[in-house]
Structure formats: C-alpha cells, structure tokens
Design an enzyme around this catalytic site. Sequence first.
Site, PDB file in Angstrom:
ATOM      1  N   GLU A 162      11.142   6.844   1.808  1.00  0.00           N
ATOM      2  CA  GLU A 162      11.916   6.428   0.599  1.00  0.00           C
ATOM      3  C   GLU A 162      12.713   7.301  -0.247  1.00  0.00           C
ATOM      4  O   GLU A 162      12.434   8.303  -0.396  1.00  0.00           O
ATOM      5  CB  GLU A 162      10.499   5.823  -0.456  1.00  0.00           C
ATOM      6  CG  GLU A 162       9.732   4.755   0.359  1.00  0.00           C
ATOM      7  CD  GLU A 162       8.565   4.333  -0.453  1.00  0.00           C
ATOM      8  OE1 GLU A 162       8.480   4.751  -1.768  1.00  0.00           O
ATOM      9  OE2 GLU A 162       7.714   3.269  -0.179  1.00  0.00           O
ATOM     10  N   HIS A 207       9.709  -0.264  -3.660  1.00  0.00           N
ATOM     11  CA  HIS A 207       8.354   0.179  -4.239  1.00  0.00           C
ATOM     12  C   HIS A 207       8.282  -0.021  -5.815  1.00  0.00           C
ATOM     13  O   HIS A 207       8.254   0.807  -6.487  1.00  0.00           O
ATOM     14  CB  HIS A 207       8.518   1.872  -4.118  1.00  0.00           C
ATOM     15  CG  HIS A 207       7.096   2.262  -4.029  1.00  0.00           C
ATOM     16  ND1 HIS A 207       6.609   3.227  -3.239  1.00  0.00           N
ATOM     17  CD2 HIS A 207       5.933   1.944  -4.581  1.00  0.00           C
ATOM     18  CE1 HIS A 207       5.328   3.805  -3.454  1.00  0.00           C
ATOM     19  NE2 HIS A 207       4.851   2.650  -4.343  1.00  0.00           N
ATOM     20  N   ALA A 211       0.856  -1.179  -0.031  1.00  0.00           N
ATOM     21  CA  ALA A 211       0.020   0.044  -0.006  1.00  0.00           C
ATOM     22  C   ALA A 211       0.934   1.106   0.073  1.00  0.00           C
ATOM     23  O   ALA A 211       1.437   1.611  -1.060  1.00  0.00           O
ATOM     24  CB  ALA A 211      -1.003  -0.251   1.077  1.00  0.00           C
ATOM     25  N   ARG A 212       1.217   1.841   1.289  1.00  0.00           N
ATOM     26  CA  ARG A 212       1.972   2.954   1.415  1.00  0.00           C
ATOM     27  C   ARG A 212       2.636   2.772   2.842  1.00  0.00           C
ATOM     28  O   ARG A 212       2.021   2.089   3.598  1.00  0.00           O
ATOM     29  CB  ARG A 212       1.147   4.531   1.332  1.00  0.00           C
ATOM     30  CG  ARG A 212       0.936   4.647  -0.142  1.00  0.00           C
ATOM     31  CD  ARG A 212       1.999   5.069  -0.903  1.00  0.00           C
ATOM     32  NE  ARG A 212       1.539   5.828  -2.124  1.00  0.00           N
ATOM     33  CZ  ARG A 212       1.380   5.088  -3.071  1.00  0.00           C
ATOM     34  NH1 ARG A 212       1.561   3.742  -3.189  1.00  0.00           N
ATOM     35  NH2 ARG A 212       1.024   5.876  -4.183  1.00  0.00           N
TER      36      ARG A 212
END
Length: 323
Positions: free
Chosen positions: A270, A289, A240-241
């Site tokens: 990130e 990611h 997701a995040r």
Amino acid sequence: MTAFPALSDITIGFGHSAYRLADEFARRNTGIRFEEFRTAADFHQRIGAFDVVCVSAFWRNAPLENAGKLRFIQSVSAGIDVFGLDALKAKGVRLASAQGANAIAVAEHAMGLTLALSRMIHTARDNQARKHWRGMISDPAAREDELAGKTMLIIGLGGIGGRLARFAKAFDMRVVGLKRDTSVKVQNVDALVGPADLDRALGEADIVVLTCPLTSETEGLINATRLKAMKPTAHLINCARGKVVDEDALIAALQAGTIAAAGLDVTREEPLPEASPLWTMENVLITPHTGGETASYEKRVIDLLVENIGRLSRGEPLVNGIV
C-alpha cells in the site's frame, strides 16, 4: 517495572499523517504536555522526549534504543503488526491496541463492498464517468443479484465480524463464522466452523469476508488452493490485511473466473502499485484502506489513550493490553 510517572511529569507524542489526534486530546484539558508529528522521520527524531506515544504506522523502524523515557504505546489502529513485541517486552514498554475503535466503520464498509458488488454499483459508477447508459442484461447470470438467501462466511468473529454478522442477518442472509472454539454460540451466526473445516465452508459460501487480524497463522490464509475451493460465483471481501490473501493467486483466480469478484480495502503493498492488474479489472472494487475511516475515530482513540494512562497510573490492567 517501576511506578508510572505522575501525569504532570509525562509528555505524549502523537504521530499520524492525517488523524488530528492532538486536537482531540487538547479538548480534554488534561494538563499533560504533548507534541504532534505528521512524518515518521520527525517523530523518530523526537522519540526520546516521550513517556507515552500514540502512533501506529509511524512506529515502523522506530529507534527504540533512543526512547529512554518511553513507558507506554497506545496504538492508533487495531492492528499491531508494525510493533516488535519482543523488543518492547525486553525494554519494559507497555502496548495497547485500538481494537474496537473502528469496528462500526469497518463492518459497515465490508457490508458496503458486499452490496456494491452484488448490485454492480462499481460498474455503474464507471459507466456514469463515461456517460454510458447501460441496457438491460439478458443473461441472468450476468445481472445484478440479491443477498437474501445467500451464505456469508465471516473469517474473524471479533467486534467487526460480530457486527457484520448482524448486518448480514438484516439482509436475510445465512451467516457462517470461523472460530477456534465452536462450542460457544455467537449471536447472529447460524453456524460455526473450526479451522479444520475452512475449505468446506469456503465451498458453501457466496460471500467470503475477511475481518481477521494479520498473524503468522492468517498470513496467506486465502491461497490458490482455497480460492479453488470457493464457488465460481463467489465474492471475496478483504477488510483485514492485504497479506491475509495471496495476491498473485487472487489475481489469477479473478482472471480465470475461479471466483467472480473481489472487494478489496487492503492490498499486499500500500499504496497499490500502479502496475497492478487489480486496478483495471472490472470484477474488482478497490478502496484505499479506508474501511476504518470515520469522523469519530480520533475521539475513540483518545478515549482509549486517556483511560489507559489513568489505568497505568493506578496500576490497573490496560484496555486492549498487548504487552
């Protein structure tokens, strides 16, 4: 809002550090002018030249006050947390997400992380790098495991979560999904739970997968209390995040054995800082990611962009319209 300009009069700005969006757009032979930028600074400097932009991360801190011509933003990603929606509304700028463009890739990635942790592929790769042939493990609890018969809890039953449910059923897993409205049956989901039953569902799950958007309601959703509600043998998969999970609490839980392992495609910051303990934890598998990465991504985003520009010119609702 005034009519959308004639397509022959607009200019599009593409901004992304890696995706070759302009190359794909050029193949469509639309006749529409466009420019492409590989840095946010260059994109911001030229923002006033564009009627339409196709961008995501580069938008952060964009000088909207200089974007006098801007009428429409096609997000490159499904996530829209980099856009200030109130500011766009005030300026009359429309926004559409790229929801669905990476649904196949992210669902496959989430299943890949699930399989890798269960079959201990990540530690096998570490051993390969060391040229170490690991012997058989006598403790059954420490061995590779199988997914059949296990329960997967999917938090976020959109396009990604729905496809993941289908994958999980193919592995003979029991699938539980978190959904606000539990009255409507969802294909490939054995049981639906509402937000009030999340803690109970966490306690029953062997694999917890996050495929939800980052919102004010989901930020910090998986915190220390919820990690303690999980089985000590459970795996957490986050596609997701990063901010959906309290990262400090996750590190503590992994170190203490509160949960067994985590597969993380996203992190709070990130790139993940070099000092993070997550890098060196054997029970953590990290991907940078890349869950949404696919060779077909540019095509899907440009399909959305072209469709939405046409809809704007005809006064029709946007695909994945947000503002």
